[in-house]
Design a protein around this motif. Structure first.
Motif, PDB file in Angstrom:
ATOM      1  N   VAL A 265      -4.129   7.588   0.582  1.00 30.39           N
ATOM      2  CA  VAL A 265      -3.543   6.243   0.751  1.00 30.39           C
ATOM      3  C   VAL A 265      -2.604   5.931  -0.419  1.00 30.39           C
ATOM      4  O   VAL A 265      -1.525   5.362  -0.225  1.00 30.39           O
ATOM      5  N   PHE A 266      -2.984   6.357  -1.623  1.00 29.42           N
ATOM      6  CA  PHE A 266      -2.084   6.173  -2.780  1.00 29.42           C
ATOM      7  C   PHE A 266      -0.760   6.905  -2.521  1.00 29.42           C
ATOM      8  O   PHE A 266       0.325   6.356  -2.739  1.00 29.42           O
ATOM      9  N   THR A 267      -0.877   8.145  -2.052  1.00 30.26           N
ATOM     10  CA  THR A 267       0.339   8.938  -1.803  1.00 30.26           C
ATOM     11  C   THR A 267       1.190   8.278  -0.720  1.00 30.26           C
ATOM     12  O   THR A 267       2.418   8.167  -0.856  1.00 30.26           O
ATOM     13  N   ALA A 268       0.524   7.807   0.348  1.00 27.31           N
ATOM     14  CA  ALA A 268       1.273   7.161   1.448  1.00 27.31           C
ATOM     15  C   ALA A 268       2.011   5.921   0.936  1.00 27.31           C
ATOM     16  O   ALA A 268       3.168   5.674   1.290  1.00 27.31           O
ATOM     17  N   ALA A 269       1.327   5.140   0.076  1.00 32.46           N
ATOM     18  CA  ALA A 269       1.960   3.929  -0.477  1.00 32.46           C
ATOM     19  C   ALA A 269       3.182   4.301  -1.311  1.00 32.46           C
ATOM     20  O   ALA A 269       4.256   3.685  -1.192  1.00 32.46           O
ATOM     21  N   LYS A 270       3.039   5.350  -2.136  1.00 29.26           N
ATOM     22  CA  LYS A 270       4.162   5.762  -3.000  1.00 29.26           C
ATOM     23  C   LYS A 270       5.303   6.332  -2.165  1.00 29.26           C
ATOM     24  O   LYS A 270       6.478   6.061  -2.435  1.00 29.26           O
ATOM     25  N   GLU A 271       4.960   7.102  -1.130  1.00 30.89           N
ATOM     26  CA  GLU A 271       6.023   7.647  -0.265  1.00 30.89           C
ATOM     27  C   GLU A 271       6.766   6.533   0.471  1.00 30.89           C
ATOM     28  O   GLU A 271       7.940   6.666   0.810  1.00 30.89           O
ATOM     29  N   ALA A 272       6.065   5.427   0.708  1.00 32.68           N
ATOM     30  CA  ALA A 272       6.726   4.286   1.359  1.00 32.68           C
ATOM     31  C   ALA A 272       7.499   3.432   0.343  1.00 32.68           C
ATOM     32  O   ALA A 272       8.075   2.404   0.705  1.00 32.68           O
ATOM     33  N   GLY A 273       7.452   3.845  -0.921  1.00 29.07           N
ATOM     34  CA  GLY A 273       8.283   3.167  -1.925  1.00 29.07           C
ATOM     35  C   GLY A 273       7.548   2.398  -2.998  1.00 29.07           C
ATOM     36  O   GLY A 273       8.193   1.782  -3.862  1.00 29.07           O
ATOM     37  N   ALA A 274       6.195   2.413  -2.977  1.00 25.42           N
ATOM     38  CA  ALA A 274       5.463   1.660  -4.007  1.00 25.42           C
ATOM     39  C   ALA A 274       5.684   2.282  -5.391  1.00 25.42           C
ATOM     40  O   ALA A 274       5.843   3.493  -5.511  1.00 25.42           O
ATOM     41  N   LEU A 275       5.654   1.424  -6.416  1.00 23.66           N
ATOM     42  CA  LEU A 275       5.790   1.898  -7.798  1.00 23.66           C
ATOM     43  C   LEU A 275       4.530   2.631  -8.246  1.00 23.66           C
ATOM     44  O   LEU A 275       4.574   3.509  -9.098  1.00 23.66           O
ATOM     45  N   GLY A 276       3.396   2.206  -7.677  1.00 26.88           N
ATOM     46  CA  GLY A 276       2.120   2.808  -8.043  1.00 26.88           C
ATOM     47  C   GLY A 276       1.036   2.203  -7.184  1.00 26.88           C
ATOM     48  O   GLY A 276       1.273   1.219  -6.466  1.00 26.88           O
ATOM     49  N   ALA A 277      -0.171   2.792  -7.247  1.00 29.53           N
ATOM     50  CA  ALA A 277      -1.292   2.266  -6.461  1.00 29.53           C
ATOM     51  C   ALA A 277      -2.580   2.553  -7.212  1.00 29.53           C
ATOM     52  O   ALA A 277      -2.645   3.482  -8.027  1.00 29.53           O
ATOM     53  N   ALA A 278      -3.600   1.748  -6.915  1.00 28.71           N
ATOM     54  CA  ALA A 278      -4.859   1.869  -7.654  1.00 28.71           C
ATOM     55  C   ALA A 278      -5.992   1.283  -6.815  1.00 28.71           C
ATOM     56  O   ALA A 278      -5.745   0.566  -5.838  1.00 28.71           O
ATOM     57  N   ILE A 279      -7.239   1.593  -7.228  1.00 27.17           N
ATOM     58  CA  ILE A 279      -8.370   0.870  -6.630  1.00 27.17           C
ATOM     59  C   ILE A 279      -8.340  -0.536  -7.210  1.00 27.17           C
ATOM     60  O   ILE A 279      -8.134  -0.714  -8.418  1.00 27.17           O
ATOM     61  N   SER A 280      -8.552  -1.535  -6.358  1.00 23.91           N
ATOM     62  CA  SER A 280      -8.625  -2.906  -6.866  1.00 23.91           C
ATOM     63  C   SER A 280     -10.033  -3.134  -7.397  1.00 23.91           C
ATOM     64  O   SER A 280     -11.004  -3.040  -6.635  1.00 23.91           O
ATOM     65  N   GLY A 281     -10.162  -3.364  -8.694  1.00 24.57           N
ATOM     66  CA  GLY A 281     -11.483  -3.528  -9.315  1.00 24.57           C
ATOM     67  C   GLY A 281     -12.328  -2.300  -9.040  1.00 24.57           C
ATOM     68  O   GLY A 281     -11.871  -1.162  -9.204  1.00 24.57           O
ATOM     69  N   ALA A 282     -13.553  -2.543  -8.552  1.00 22.57           N
ATOM     70  CA  ALA A 282     -14.450  -1.426  -8.247  1.00 22.57           C
ATOM     71  C   ALA A 282     -14.326  -1.004  -6.785  1.00 22.57           C
ATOM     72  O   ALA A 282     -15.136  -0.239  -6.291  1.00 22.57           O
ATOM     73  N   GLY A 283     -13.318  -1.511  -6.047  1.00 22.18           N
ATOM     74  CA  GLY A 283     -13.140  -1.194  -4.630  1.00 22.18           C
ATOM     75  C   GLY A 283     -13.967  -2.129  -3.759  1.00 22.18           C
ATOM     76  O   GLY A 283     -14.674  -2.978  -4.282  1.00 22.18           O
ATOM     77  N   SER A 284     -13.852  -1.992  -2.485  1.00 21.92           N
ATOM     78  CA  SER A 284     -13.237  -0.923  -1.738  1.00 21.92           C
ATOM     79  C   SER A 284     -11.725  -1.090  -1.475  1.00 21.92           C
ATOM     80  O   SER A 284     -11.099  -0.190  -0.919  1.00 21.92           O
ATOM     81  N   CYS A 285     -11.125  -2.220  -1.851  1.00 18.90           N
ATOM     82  CA  CYS A 285      -9.689  -2.408  -1.589  1.00 18.90           C
ATOM     83  C   CYS A 285      -8.849  -1.456  -2.435  1.00 18.90           C
ATOM     84  O   CYS A 285      -9.203  -1.140  -3.575  1.00 18.90           O
ATOM     85  N   LEU A 286      -7.717  -1.064  -1.886  1.00 18.85           N
ATOM     86  CA  LEU A 286      -6.710  -0.334  -2.657  1.00 18.85           C
ATOM     87  C   LEU A 286      -5.492  -1.235  -2.774  1.00 18.85           C
ATOM     88  O   LEU A 286      -5.130  -1.925  -1.809  1.00 18.85           O
ATOM     89  N   ILE A 287      -4.878  -1.241  -3.950  1.00 18.84           N
ATOM     90  CA  ILE A 287      -3.739  -2.142  -4.181  1.00 18.84           C
ATOM     91  C   ILE A 287      -2.507  -1.325  -4.563  1.00 18.84           C
ATOM     92  O   ILE A 287      -2.604  -0.402  -5.373  1.00 18.84           O
TER      93      ILE A 287
END
Ligand code: HSE
Length: 314
Positions: free
Chosen positions: A244-266
């Motif tokens: 999901v991090f890779t997909a976000a970056k390929e779609a143009g995101a500057l970066g991605a991370a787990i939000s806090g302890a998860g389960s959301c990804l930001i």
């Protein structure tokens, strides 16, 4: 008689802790909010009513987290004998147990509303001290109180926080999976010790992240959201995390991370890029490939932190 003077309504932002490399020290406030309407009572009744997210699981009565925060504040300012109970009404929009700081909204909401009713005996830094004590770490409660981005340092139990508004105008894309993840479990999978190279990996990125945000250096951000201290161990708790991090970056995101302890990804992008819908779709689609149902929230950085409101609103 309890009257209007014993009542306050507060709006508290959901928050995203860690921001990639800033484990337990960085956090940011977002534009999704929980509302808390508090009436202090002289009698010892505690009544909790809630609507919205997680309503069925919110403890009623004295076990309620917002009540515990109210009580802690009353004790701190020496008014616990005067007000022994409360009516607490909440309207919650922040998803529960997903890494968006829902427990911090209850703590900060209870403290801020009680403080307002009592004529603001404590300032924000004193509220932060109590909130950190109740939450156990400062990275969600600090942005919930101050808004913006926060850097927090703990020293022998005392907390110091620097809050700022980034000069890069960020847009936040959050993929919210259907499943919950408890912070306790997400902390259990972490090692007690880390390698020096991983520590250096994070120190360099966390420092770069803050410098880039303070100076408005968007060009430095693609280096700055990665982490080696917690995400590699939490990966097994969030199916498809790296993809999901890779997909976000390929779609143009500057970066991605787990939000806090998860389960959301930001994922992080800029307002001017207008890529948020594309990034959101890519994240949800990639989660689906890993059998995870999710929905996307597109948020901004909240600038104000907890605010006293005239009335509860949706
Ligand atoms: N910094 C904490 C963690 C945030 O990642 O465990 C949890 O709310």
């Amino acid at each position: 008689m309890d009257n209007k003077k014993n009542r306050a309504v507060v709006r508290v932002p959901g928050t995203s802790a860690n921001c990639g490399p800033g484990f337990d020290c960085l956090g940011l406030a977002t534009t999704i909010y929980n509302y808390l309407d508090l009436t202090l009572l002289r009698s010892s009744k505690v009544i909790v009513e809630s609507s919205g997210e997680g309503t069925e699981n919110i403890p009623r009565g004295r076990k309620n987290l917002a009540w515990q925060a109210v009580r802690r504040l009353l004790q701190e300012v020496g008014r616990a004998d005067e007000f022994k109970g409360a009516i607490i009404r909440t309207d919650n929009h922040v998803p529960i147990a997903r890494g968006l700081g829902s427990s911090s909204t209850a703590i900060v909401g209870g403290l801020t509303a009680a403080n307002e009713i009592l004529g603001s005996p404590l300032d924000k830094h004193e509220l932060l001290k109590l909130a950190t004590e109740l939450e156990g770490h400062p990275d969600n409660v600090a942005p919930a109180i101050f808004g913006g981005f926060t850097v927090s340092v703990m020293d022998k139990g005392a907390v110091q926080t620097f809050s700022f508004l980034p000069r890069v105008k960020l847009k936040l894309v959050v993929a919210v999976p259907e499943f919950e993840l408890s912070t306790r479990l997400a902390r259990k999978v972490l090692p007690k010790n880390v390698a020096m190279r991983d520590a250096i990996f994070n120190i360099s990125r966390a420092s770069m992240l803050i410098a880039a945000l303070v100076e408005g250096r968007e060009d430095l951000l693609p280096l700055a959201f990665d982490d080696a201290l917690h995400q590699p161990y939490r990966k097994k708790l969030v199916p498809g995390m790296s993809e999901v991090f890779t997909a976000a970056k390929e779609a143009g995101a500057l970066g991605a991370a787990i939000s806090g302890a998860g389960s959301c990804l930001i994922a992080f992008t800029t307002i001017k890029s207008k890529l948020e819908d594309k990034i959101a779709a890519a994240m949800v689609e990639e989660f689906k490939l890993h059998d995870v149902k999710s929905k996307a929230l597109i948020l901004d950085v909240d600038k104000r932190g907890a605010q006293i409101m005239r009335r509860i609103s949706k």
